[in-house]
Design a protein around this motif. Structure first.
Motif, PDB file in Angstrom:
ATOM      1  N   SER A  76       1.340  -7.693   2.936  1.00 39.76           N
ATOM      2  CA  SER A  76       1.861  -6.857   4.014  1.00 39.76           C
ATOM      3  C   SER A  76       0.875  -5.753   4.381  1.00 39.76           C
ATOM      4  N   GLU A  77       0.273  -5.135   3.371  1.00 40.09           N
ATOM      5  CA  GLU A  77      -0.691  -4.065   3.623  1.00 40.09           C
ATOM      6  C   GLU A  77      -1.938  -4.604   4.310  1.00 40.09           C
ATOM      7  N   VAL A  78      -2.416  -5.745   3.868  1.00 36.32           N
ATOM      8  CA  VAL A  78      -3.603  -6.355   4.488  1.00 36.32           C
ATOM      9  C   VAL A  78      -3.295  -6.736   5.933  1.00 36.32           C
ATOM     10  N   THR A  79      -2.123  -7.292   6.175  1.00 37.67           N
ATOM     11  CA  THR A  79      -1.722  -7.636   7.538  1.00 37.67           C
ATOM     12  C   THR A  79      -1.675  -6.392   8.413  1.00 37.67           C
ATOM     13  N   GLY A  80      -1.102  -5.314   7.883  1.00 43.15           N
ATOM     14  CA  GLY A  80      -1.054  -4.066   8.635  1.00 43.15           C
ATOM     15  C   GLY A  80      -2.442  -3.527   8.941  1.00 43.15           C
ATOM     16  N   SER A  81      -3.330  -3.584   7.960  1.00 43.54           N
ATOM     17  CA  SER A  81      -4.686  -3.074   8.152  1.00 43.54           C
ATOM     18  C   SER A  81      -5.472  -3.906   9.165  1.00 43.54           C
ATOM     19  N   LEU A  82      -5.376  -5.222   9.057  1.00 43.91           N
ATOM     20  CA  LEU A  82      -6.068  -6.082  10.011  1.00 43.91           C
ATOM     21  C   LEU A  82      -5.494  -5.906  11.416  1.00 43.91           C
ATOM     22  N   SER A  83      -4.188  -5.732  11.491  1.00 43.57           N
ATOM     23  CA  SER A  83      -3.543  -5.517  12.789  1.00 43.57           C
ATOM     24  C   SER A  83      -3.966  -4.193  13.403  1.00 43.57           C
ATOM     25  N   LEU A  84      -4.248  -3.207  12.566  1.00 43.55           N
ATOM     26  CA  LEU A  84      -4.708  -1.913  13.068  1.00 43.55           C
ATOM     27  C   LEU A  84      -6.021  -2.082  13.826  1.00 43.55           C
ATOM     28  N   LYS A  85      -6.917  -2.868  13.264  1.00 43.90           N
ATOM     29  CA  LYS A  85      -8.188  -3.126  13.952  1.00 43.90           C
ATOM     30  C   LYS A  85      -7.951  -3.905  15.245  1.00 43.90           C
ATOM     31  N   ALA A  86      -7.101  -4.927  15.182  1.00 44.94           N
ATOM     32  CA  ALA A  86      -6.830  -5.753  16.366  1.00 44.94           C
ATOM     33  C   ALA A  86      -6.072  -4.969  17.439  1.00 44.94           C
ATOM     34  N   ALA A  87      -5.270  -3.993  17.025  1.00 41.99           N
ATOM     35  CA  ALA A  87      -4.472  -3.212  17.978  1.00 41.99           C
ATOM     36  C   ALA A  87      -5.334  -2.325  18.870  1.00 41.99           C
TER      37      ALA A  87
ATOM     38  N   VAL B  64       0.015  -3.737  21.553  1.00 46.43           N
ATOM     39  CA  VAL B  64       1.306  -4.271  21.102  1.00 46.43           C
ATOM     40  C   VAL B  64       1.286  -4.540  19.599  1.00 46.43           C
ATOM     41  N   LEU B  65       0.110  -4.732  19.045  1.00 39.19           N
ATOM     42  CA  LEU B  65      -0.013  -5.019  17.608  1.00 39.19           C
ATOM     43  C   LEU B  65       0.256  -3.799  16.733  1.00 39.19           C
ATOM     44  N   TYR B  66       0.363  -2.616  17.337  1.00 38.12           N
ATOM     45  CA  TYR B  66       0.735  -1.447  16.534  1.00 38.12           C
ATOM     46  C   TYR B  66       2.101  -1.643  15.891  1.00 38.12           C
ATOM     47  N   SER B  67       2.949  -2.444  16.510  1.00 41.25           N
ATOM     48  CA  SER B  67       4.252  -2.730  15.891  1.00 41.25           C
ATOM     49  C   SER B  67       4.067  -3.527  14.599  1.00 41.25           C
ATOM     50  N   VAL B  68       3.096  -4.419  14.565  1.00 34.96           N
ATOM     51  CA  VAL B  68       2.801  -5.177  13.351  1.00 34.96           C
ATOM     52  C   VAL B  68       2.240  -4.243  12.278  1.00 34.96           C
ATOM     53  N   VAL B  69       1.451  -3.263  12.697  1.00 29.57           N
ATOM     54  CA  VAL B  69       0.905  -2.277  11.755  1.00 29.57           C
ATOM     55  C   VAL B  69       2.044  -1.543  11.054  1.00 29.57           C
ATOM     56  N   VAL B  70       2.989  -1.047  11.828  1.00 30.64           N
ATOM     57  CA  VAL B  70       4.109  -0.289  11.265  1.00 30.64           C
ATOM     58  C   VAL B  70       4.942  -1.162  10.338  1.00 30.64           C
ATOM     59  N   VAL B  71       5.295  -2.352  10.782  1.00 31.03           N
ATOM     60  CA  VAL B  71       6.103  -3.257   9.953  1.00 31.03           C
ATOM     61  C   VAL B  71       5.348  -3.625   8.673  1.00 31.03           C
ATOM     62  N   GLY B  72       4.053  -3.902   8.788  1.00 29.37           N
ATOM     63  CA  GLY B  72       3.252  -4.272   7.620  1.00 29.37           C
ATOM     64  C   GLY B  72       3.195  -3.163   6.585  1.00 29.37           C
ATOM     65  N   TYR B  73       2.945  -1.935   7.038  1.00 27.68           N
ATOM     66  CA  TYR B  73       2.857  -0.824   6.090  1.00 27.68           C
ATOM     67  C   TYR B  73       4.213  -0.476   5.482  1.00 27.68           C
ATOM     68  N   VAL B  74       5.251  -0.475   6.292  1.00 29.76           N
ATOM     69  CA  VAL B  74       6.589  -0.182   5.749  1.00 29.76           C
ATOM     70  C   VAL B  74       6.980  -1.246   4.731  1.00 29.76           C
ATOM     71  N   ALA B  75       6.786  -2.508   5.065  1.00 26.73           N
ATOM     72  CA  ALA B  75       7.121  -3.588   4.138  1.00 26.73           C
ATOM     73  C   ALA B  75       6.307  -3.460   2.853  1.00 26.73           C
ATOM     74  N   SER B  76       5.043  -3.107   2.981  1.00 25.62           N
ATOM     75  CA  SER B  76       4.190  -2.966   1.810  1.00 25.62           C
ATOM     76  C   SER B  76       4.711  -1.894   0.866  1.00 25.62           C
ATOM     77  N   PHE B  77       5.078  -0.736   1.407  1.00 28.35           N
ATOM     78  CA  PHE B  77       5.558   0.346   0.554  1.00 28.35           C
ATOM     79  C   PHE B  77       6.931   0.046  -0.038  1.00 28.35           C
ATOM     80  N   VAL B  78       7.779  -0.626   0.720  1.00 25.82           N
ATOM     81  CA  VAL B  78       9.090  -1.014   0.180  1.00 25.82           C
ATOM     82  C   VAL B  78       8.900  -1.983  -0.984  1.00 25.82           C
TER      83      VAL B  78
END
Length: 107
Positions: free
Chosen positions: A8-19, A24-38
């Motif tokens: 989840s964290e890697v997905t969020g980080s990669l999405s940050l670069k792609a965003a 629109v990929l900022y939503s994937v960043v938020v979901v990825g980081y929240v899921a990672s911490f949960v």
């Protein structure tokens, strides 16, 4: 759960670069980081020591992000980067072994 937190964290980080090009990929960043911490919190709740969990999460996250960043975005990977990744992973292994030794000493 730790594997899910890392992915989840890697997905969020990669999405940050792609965003940067597709906001629109900022939503994937938020979901990825929240899921990672949960998921990381669940790992801790299950009893894994913080230093070990965070070390594995951070080290594998850095390594996967570097390798996938190179594959997806054409970022540089060279011997010095691989040496740095090896040092990070080696450090995490030392923390893991030290944690086991400390638990045995407490018992």
């Amino acid at each position: 759960m730790l594997g899910g937190a890392i992915c989840s964290e890697v997905t969020g980080s990669l999405s940050l670069k792609a965003a940067l090009d597709r906001p629109v990929l900022y939503s994937v960043v938020v979901v990825g980081y929240v899921a990672s911490f949960v998921l990381l919190a669940e790992v801790l709740r299950a009893g894994m020591p913080l230093g070990v969990a965070y070390g594995i999460w951070g080290a594998l996250g850095v390594a996967l992000t570097a390798v996938l960043g190179a594959a997806i975005f054409g970022e540089a990977l060279n011997a010095l980067i691989f040496a740095g990744l090896a040092l990070i992973i080696g450090g995490v292994l030392l923390v893991e072994f030290g944690s086991h030794r400390a638990r045995r000493a407490d018992a």
